[in-house]
Design an enzyme around this catalytic site. Structure first.
Site, PDB file in Angstrom:
ATOM      1  N   ASN A  11      26.767  67.778 -36.967  1.00 25.13           N
ATOM      2  CA  ASN A  11      27.440  66.782 -37.791  1.00 25.13           C
ATOM      3  C   ASN A  11      26.619  65.494 -37.722  1.00 25.13           C
ATOM      4  O   ASN A  11      26.674  64.764 -36.733  1.00 25.13           O
ATOM      5  CB  ASN A  11      28.861  66.565 -37.245  1.00 25.13           C
ATOM      6  CG  ASN A  11      29.667  65.604 -38.087  1.00 25.13           C
ATOM      7  OD1 ASN A  11      29.132  64.930 -38.963  1.00 25.13           O
ATOM      8  ND2 ASN A  11      30.956  65.547 -37.818  1.00 25.13           N
ATOM      9  N   ARG A  92      27.948  69.949 -41.306  1.00 26.70           N
ATOM     10  CA  ARG A  92      28.947  69.223 -42.073  1.00 26.70           C
ATOM     11  C   ARG A  92      28.189  68.388 -43.107  1.00 26.70           C
ATOM     12  O   ARG A  92      27.274  67.650 -42.754  1.00 26.70           O
ATOM     13  CB  ARG A  92      29.752  68.306 -41.164  1.00 26.70           C
ATOM     14  CG  ARG A  92      30.682  67.424 -41.947  1.00 26.70           C
ATOM     15  CD  ARG A  92      31.424  66.446 -41.056  1.00 26.70           C
ATOM     16  NE  ARG A  92      32.250  65.585 -41.874  1.00 26.70           N
ATOM     17  CZ  ARG A  92      31.927  64.340 -42.192  1.00 26.70           C
ATOM     18  NH1 ARG A  92      30.815  63.800 -41.762  1.00 26.70           N
ATOM     19  NH2 ARG A  92      32.737  63.623 -42.962  1.00 26.70           N
ATOM     20  N   HIS A 181      37.728  64.414 -45.909  1.00 26.51           N
ATOM     21  CA  HIS A 181      38.491  65.068 -44.825  1.00 26.51           C
ATOM     22  C   HIS A 181      38.971  66.447 -45.269  1.00 26.51           C
ATOM     23  O   HIS A 181      39.948  66.968 -44.718  1.00 26.51           O
ATOM     24  CB  HIS A 181      39.755  64.270 -44.408  1.00 26.51           C
ATOM     25  CG  HIS A 181      39.484  62.954 -43.756  1.00 26.51           C
ATOM     26  ND1 HIS A 181      40.320  61.875 -43.928  1.00 26.51           N
ATOM     27  CD2 HIS A 181      38.490  62.563 -42.927  1.00 26.51           C
ATOM     28  CE1 HIS A 181      39.843  60.856 -43.219  1.00 26.51           C
ATOM     29  NE2 HIS A 181      38.737  61.248 -42.616  1.00 26.51           N
ATOM     30  N   GLY A 211      39.233  56.987 -39.819  1.00 24.58           N
ATOM     31  CA  GLY A 211      39.319  57.198 -41.268  1.00 24.58           C
ATOM     32  C   GLY A 211      40.657  57.876 -41.519  1.00 24.58           C
ATOM     33  O   GLY A 211      41.139  58.604 -40.646  1.00 24.58           O
ATOM     34  N   ARG A 240      38.377  50.102 -42.980  1.00 20.89           N
ATOM     35  CA  ARG A 240      38.335  50.124 -44.446  1.00 20.89           C
ATOM     36  C   ARG A 240      39.634  49.554 -45.020  1.00 20.89           C
ATOM     37  O   ARG A 240      40.712  49.784 -44.471  1.00 20.89           O
ATOM     38  CB  ARG A 240      38.145  51.551 -44.980  1.00 20.89           C
ATOM     39  CG  ARG A 240      36.835  52.181 -44.594  1.00 20.89           C
ATOM     40  CD  ARG A 240      36.641  53.493 -45.350  1.00 20.89           C
ATOM     41  NE  ARG A 240      35.531  54.235 -44.798  1.00 20.89           N
ATOM     42  CZ  ARG A 240      35.640  55.434 -44.199  1.00 20.89           C
ATOM     43  NH1 ARG A 240      36.813  56.035 -44.118  1.00 20.89           N
ATOM     44  NH2 ARG A 240      34.580  56.029 -43.721  1.00 20.89           N
ATOM     45  N   GLU A 389      38.238  70.266 -37.245  1.00 17.43           N
ATOM     46  CA  GLU A 389      37.264  70.412 -38.329  1.00 17.43           C
ATOM     47  C   GLU A 389      36.080  71.264 -37.883  1.00 17.43           C
ATOM     48  O   GLU A 389      35.542  72.046 -38.659  1.00 17.43           O
ATOM     49  CB  GLU A 389      36.781  69.018 -38.770  1.00 17.43           C
ATOM     50  CG  GLU A 389      37.855  68.264 -39.529  1.00 17.43           C
ATOM     51  CD  GLU A 389      37.649  66.760 -39.520  1.00 17.43           C
ATOM     52  OE1 GLU A 389      37.864  66.151 -38.442  1.00 17.43           O
ATOM     53  OE2 GLU A 389      37.284  66.203 -40.550  1.00 17.43           O
TER      54      GLU A 389
HETATM   55  P1  AMP Z   1      39.958  59.887 -34.873  1.00 24.09           P
HETATM   56  O1  AMP Z   1      39.145  59.187 -35.905  1.00 24.09           O
HETATM   57  O2  AMP Z   1      40.753  61.044 -35.397  1.00 24.09           O
HETATM   58  O3  AMP Z   1      39.178  60.242 -33.632  1.00 24.09           O
HETATM   59  O4  AMP Z   1      41.069  58.830 -34.373  1.00 24.09           O
HETATM   60  C1  AMP Z   1      40.715  57.631 -33.756  1.00 24.09           C
HETATM   61  C2  AMP Z   1      41.940  56.719 -33.698  1.00 24.09           C
HETATM   62  O5  AMP Z   1      42.971  57.372 -32.948  1.00 24.09           O
HETATM   63  C3  AMP Z   1      41.668  55.385 -33.025  1.00 24.09           C
HETATM   64  O6  AMP Z   1      42.212  54.329 -33.806  1.00 24.09           O
HETATM   65  C4  AMP Z   1      42.430  55.504 -31.734  1.00 24.09           C
HETATM   66  O7  AMP Z   1      42.921  54.265 -31.321  1.00 24.09           O
HETATM   67  C5  AMP Z   1      43.576  56.409 -32.110  1.00 24.09           C
HETATM   68  N1  AMP Z   1      44.177  56.999 -30.911  1.00 24.09           N
HETATM   69  C6  AMP Z   1      43.611  57.866 -30.053  1.00 24.09           C
HETATM   70  N2  AMP Z   1      44.457  58.120 -29.019  1.00 24.09           N
HETATM   71  C7  AMP Z   1      45.567  57.390 -29.232  1.00 24.09           C
HETATM   72  C8  AMP Z   1      46.801  57.207 -28.528  1.00 24.09           C
HETATM   73  N3  AMP Z   1      47.046  57.841 -27.392  1.00 24.09           N
HETATM   74  N4  AMP Z   1      47.727  56.385 -29.079  1.00 24.09           N
HETATM   75  C9  AMP Z   1      47.482  55.745 -30.234  1.00 24.09           C
HETATM   76  N5  AMP Z   1      46.340  55.857 -30.943  1.00 24.09           N
HETATM   77  C10 AMP Z   1      45.396  56.671 -30.452  1.00 24.09           C
END
Ligand code: AMP
Length: 417
Positions: A11, A92, A181, A211, A240, A389
């Site tokens: 990726n 990806r 996504h 995102g 964003r 993913e």
């Molecule tokens: P992703 O892009 O799917 O990896 O998600 C990242 C986002 O998930 C970030 O804004 C993190 O702050 C949020 N996140 C991860 N763990 C937690 C948690 N335990 N509680 C709240 N937000 C979380």
């Protein structure tokens, strides 16, 4: 004894390269790697295998060097005995335009098409193309598969993907909603099809990470989604803006003496949670809000409202016939108070009640990381489900490689007219 077959999933981001080596058919992870800050002086990479995590500093000036470093590490650490152990590579790829609605084996024509789509994915495609070309050179004859982030959304009806701009912008410049996504929305759709025991599922999938996008799934296919020509559209995200009045761009260019590129960059990188609360990580924003920071609370309220707005829109597009609302990705899987807040807004209209204990337990993300957070008397199920993913990329790569091995003809490119 035959060597286990290894598959590599790659990726490439604009300045990063993530990879995972799997052993198939068990889909066992052998090693994860993440090369960061490619092209910068302080580039480095991490390797994770078993309980071990290693971080190494190395000047890596481009994606080809990142790929060479990756293969060196795989060999030096004996994750592979020889490069011929790698039986397939899955990439990806951000943008498949209107050309690809499924994953495909990369041949010369596919690579040319991915290159021609660089104008729609200018940040991501150059690194992805460099990754593909380097691996083609280093692993000659090994099947390489492209898995497109846009592909799953190609089933949207025209009234849902067109913008009301001059039609020639669509015909001549490809201006339309593509959605992103897609690999995550497809994974959740397939998991929900298994869970509900039917193919024709109607779902509202909320992929809320740094995102974020919501998709409307009708009869198991994508019917609408919130991201557009680029991932900037739709929900408020980590950095964003999500959808805004497009006149803001010209206005701010004039008012602040900025170029279109500068304003577009600010909308992608300095807006969203970061723009309002000065933090882009949701955990930091929540912590600030808990300490009484008004802007952090405002950012959370705005994010919540932007998700509710699209759930409501898709609820009506599905004529109220919704099998489940599913929360996934970093925030969707973990932020229980945000989920509770969203459900509080929709519960009366959609006859949903929240199972608070389930919501809190699943959010703990320990024993139980997937399940229903609505009570059994709710008209619409609400679920939490971790997305995967990478597994989807692995699955498509493995299937296409297996088909090739069995001497079947290479899968035909499915072109959308
Ligand atoms: P992703 O892009 O799917 O990896 O998600 C990242 C986002 O998930 C970030 O804004 C993190 O702050 C949020 N996140 C991860 N763990 C937690 C948690 N335990 N509680 C709240 N937000 C979380």
């Amino acid at each position: 004894m035959a060597e286990a077959e290894k598959f590599l999933i790659v990726n490439a981001g604009s300045s990063s390269l993530k990879f995972t080596l799997y052993e198939m058919p068990e889909a066992k992870v052998i090693v994860n790697g993440y090369v960061e800050k490619i092209g910068k002086d302080d580039s480095f990479y991490t390797l994770k295998f078993g309980e071990e995590k290693q971080e190494k500093r190395k000047a890596i000036s481009n994606h080809s060097q990142a790929v060479a470093t990756m293969l060196d590490e795989l060999l030096e650490n004996n994750f592979i005995g020889d490069i011929t152990d790698i039986k397939g590579v899955g990439h990806r790829v951000l943008h498949g335009g209107e050309i690809y609605s499924t994953s495909v084996l990369i041949d010369d024509e596919v690579l040319e098409n991915i290159k021609s789509l660089t104008k729609l994915g200018p940040l991501h495609h150059p690194g992805e193309i460099a990754g593909i070309e380097s691996l083609q050179a280093l692993l000659p004859g090994v099947p390489q598969v492209a898995v497109f982030d846009t592909a799953f959304h190609q089933t949207m009806p025209k009234e849902n993907y067109m913008y009301a701009v001059p039609y020639s912008w669509y015909e001549e410049n490809g201006v339309r909603k593509y959605g992103f996504h897609g690999t995550s929305h497809k994974y959740i759709t397939e998991q929900m099809q298994k869970y509900l025991g039917k193919d024709d599922v109607n779902l509202i999938i909320c992929h809320i990470g740094s995102g974020a996008s919501v998709s409307c799934i009708k009869d198991g296919l994508c019917y609408n989604t919130t991201m557009g020509l680029t991932p900037l559209d739709g929900l408020i995200m980590g950095t964003r803006s999500g959808n805004i009045d497009s006149s803001i761009i010209e206005y701010i260019c004039k008012e602040r003496n900025m170029s279109v590129e500068e304003v577009t960059s600010a909308l992608n990188k300095q807006s969203g949670l970061l723009g309002i609360a000065n933090k882009n990580d949701f955990r930091d924003v929540e912590q600030l809000a808990n300490e009484g920071d008004e802007k952090a609370q405002l950012a959370i309220d705005m994010l919540k409202d932007s998700i509710v707005k699209y759930i409501a829109q898709y609820y009506f597009q599905l004529h109220g016939k919704v099998d489940a609302i599913v929360f996934t990705a970093g925030i969707g899987e973990n932020a229980m108070s945000l989920r509770a807040g969203i459900i509080n807004e929709i519960k009366d209209v959609m006859s949903i009640s929240l199972d608070e204990e389930a919501n809190d337990t699943i959010a703990g993300f320990k024993e139980q990381n997937s399940g229903e957070i609505s009570t059994s008397d709710s008209k619409i199920r609400v679920m939490v489900m971790p997305t995967n993913e990478e597994y989807m990329i692995l699955k498509d790569t493995y299937e296409i490689s297996e088909q090739l091995k069995q001497n079947q003809t290479a899968p035909q490119l499915k072109k959308i007219s």
